[in-house]
Structures are given as structure tokens and as C-alpha cells.
Design a protein around this motif. Structure first.
Motif, PDB file in Angstrom:
ATOM      1  N   TYR B  64      41.429   4.149  32.248  1.00 46.46           N
ATOM      2  CA  TYR B  64      41.446   5.363  33.063  1.00 46.46           C
ATOM      3  C   TYR B  64      41.551   4.997  34.544  1.00 46.46           C
ATOM      4  N   SER B  65      42.068   5.937  35.346  1.00 44.72           N
ATOM      5  CA  SER B  65      42.033   5.763  36.789  1.00 44.72           C
ATOM      6  C   SER B  65      41.800   7.118  37.439  1.00 44.72           C
ATOM      7  N   VAL B  66      41.257   7.103  38.661  1.00 45.37           N
ATOM      8  CA  VAL B  66      40.966   8.339  39.387  1.00 45.37           C
ATOM      9  C   VAL B  66      41.353   8.166  40.852  1.00 45.37           C
ATOM     10  N   SER B  67      41.353   9.287  41.562  1.00 48.20           N
ATOM     11  CA  SER B  67      41.494   9.268  43.010  1.00 48.20           C
ATOM     12  C   SER B  67      40.621  10.383  43.567  1.00 48.20           C
ATOM     13  N   ARG B  68      40.244  10.252  44.836  1.00 45.53           N
ATOM     14  CA  ARG B  68      39.440  11.304  45.478  1.00 45.53           C
ATOM     15  C   ARG B  68      39.913  11.416  46.932  1.00 45.53           C
ATOM     16  N   GLU B  69      41.083  12.013  47.071  1.00 46.27           N
ATOM     17  CA  GLU B  69      41.681  12.158  48.403  1.00 46.27           C
ATOM     18  C   GLU B  69      41.168  13.397  49.115  1.00 46.27           C
ATOM     19  N   LYS B  70      40.676  14.351  48.356  1.00 40.92           N
ATOM     20  CA  LYS B  70      40.125  15.578  48.936  1.00 40.92           C
ATOM     21  C   LYS B  70      38.776  15.859  48.284  1.00 40.92           C
ATOM     22  N   LYS B  71      37.917  16.515  49.013  1.00 48.39           N
ATOM     23  CA  LYS B  71      36.591  16.829  48.490  1.00 48.39           C
ATOM     24  C   LYS B  71      36.686  17.701  47.251  1.00 48.39           C
ATOM     25  N   GLU B  72      37.681  18.599  47.234  1.00 50.01           N
ATOM     26  CA  GLU B  72      37.776  19.587  46.168  1.00 50.01           C
ATOM     27  C   GLU B  72      38.382  19.036  44.880  1.00 50.01           C
TER      28      GLU B  72
END
Lengths: 110, 113
Positions: B64-72
Motif C-alpha cells: 500500500y501507499s498513501v499521500s497527505r498533501e492536504k489536511k482534508e
């Protein structure tokens, strides 16, 4: 040993019955505890938090025994709509890590 | 209404394909989480993020991979390296203050074609 253990059930009870679920946790550092309710093929929804002194919300009563690392949920006057899976959850760690039990299934019948 | 929105509700993946699950929240929560639920089992943590541009592996992050470029927003990609992706995926969020419960989106069911 699982970190949070629950009796999987199912508990089959008639309407109006009182039913109790138990849960044990292995990490003595766990800080907070919750009961979630999950309907079939739906997301878990917070039912109630569990406080050391015990707490009640209508027909639901939750108890915590830190010495025995044991949590309970009592449901009085069961309704058909109480049929669901009840998840016992312990929170530990600095990042609010939730550890979920596998759930106890309740079926209330007429 | 404030809440957590996951999409799509159902998703099918072909062999060797990467797929991305969306999770958006308008609760102004700092922390977001991804869980996987298999039949008869408890939820298992895949990834979590406490703040924008930062995320950490959970218990079952491989494949799996994720990103968190925005708070929402906290999208989850299920890569072809995840050999058993069929499951119910749940996104959650919480306030960053300790001892706060998490609130869940309504989930995405992923199946293999």
C-alpha cells in the motif's frame, strides 16, 4: 495472544432481554477504551467511550476494570435494532492508535 | 454536514493494476487513518497521518501507499504488490488531542476481477 479479545458470539436474545459483552486487553499501557457498533457491511460507529468509573447512556452501560484489564458492555431491554456487531476498542500509543477486537455479534429476535 | 467521504463504494481491480481509494474529511481533523477489515476479523491499521505531508506505516503497510498533501485528503493506493487486496477498506479521522475516538467513512469494498 490478541491485544484485544472478545467472545465472537453470536448472542441470540429475545427482545427485552439484558445482555452483557466482555472484552479483555493485554496492553496495560492502554489509555482509553471505546465500544463501537458495526452493522452488516457498514462502517463502525462510536457507541460510547468507557470511563474508569463506569458510565451509562440510556440502555447501555460500560464498565472498565484496569486491574483485571477487562471491559464490559451491558445492554438492557434489547431492541430488534440493537442487532449488530459490537467492537471493543483500546487506544494506546502517542498517535491515538486504536486496537480493535474482532467483535461480538448480537442478534435480537422477536 | 461534517463528515468523512470515501469513494468509490465498490471497486474492482485487475491483476497487476494499481487502484486508488479516496478519503476526504471536512471535520478539520489533523489525524487520518486507513484500515482494512477482512471477514470475521478486527480492523487492522494500514497507514496513518498525524499532520499534512507526514504519514507513518501501520501494522500491514506492505503493498500500500498513501499521500497527505492536504489536511482534508488522505488517498490510499493499493499496488500490484498487494497480493490479497480483497477486503473492506475504512478511512477514519480524529482530533489530534490524545484519547479522542476516531470517526469512520462508510468504506470501500475492493474485489479482484
Amino acid at each position: 495472544r490478541k491485544e484485544v479479545e472478545q467472545d465472537p458470539g453470536p448472542f441470540n436474545v429475545p427482545e427485552g432481554a439484558t445482555v452483557a459483552f466482555n472484552c479483555t486487553y493485554s496492553n496495560s499501557a492502554s489509555q482509553s477504551f471505546f465500544w463501537y457498533r458495526q452493522d452488516c457491511r457498514k462502517e463502525p460507529k462510536l457507541l460510547m467511550s468507557v470511563y474508569s468509573s463506569g458510565n451509562e447512556d440510556g440502555r447501555f452501560t460500560a464498565q472498565l476494570n484496569r486491574a483485571s484489564q477487562y471491559i464490559s458492555l451491558l445492554i438492557r431491554d434489547s431492541k430488534l435494532s440493537d442487532s449488530a456487531t459490537y467492537l471493543c476498542v483500546a487506544l494506546s500509543g502517542g498517535y491515538n492508535k486504536l486496537i480493535f477486537g474482532a467483535g461480538t455479534r448480537l442478534a435480537v429476535h422477536p | 454536514d461534517g463528515g468523512i467521504t470515501q469513494s468509490p463504494k465498490y471497486l474492482f481491480r485487475k491483476e497487476g493494476q494499481n487502484v486508488t481509494l479516496s478519503c476526504e474529511q471536512n471535520l478539520n481533523h489533523d489525524a487520518m487513518y486507513w484500515y482494512r477489515q477482512d471477514p470475521g476479523q478486527g480492523l487492522r491499521l494500514i497507514y496513518y497521518s498525524q499532520i499534512v505531508n507526514d504519514f507513518q506505516k501501520g501494522d500491514i503497510a506492505e503493498g500500500y501507499s498513501v499521500s497527505r498533501e492536504k489536511k482534508e485528503s488522505f488517498p490510499l493506493t493499493v499496488t500490484s504488490a498487494q497480493k490479497n487486496p480483497t477486503a473492506f477498506y475504512l478511512c477514519a479521522s480524529s482530533r489530534q488531542i490524545s484519547n479522542q475516538p476516531q470517526h469512520f467513512g462508510d468504506g470501500t469494498r475492493l474485489s479482484i476481477l
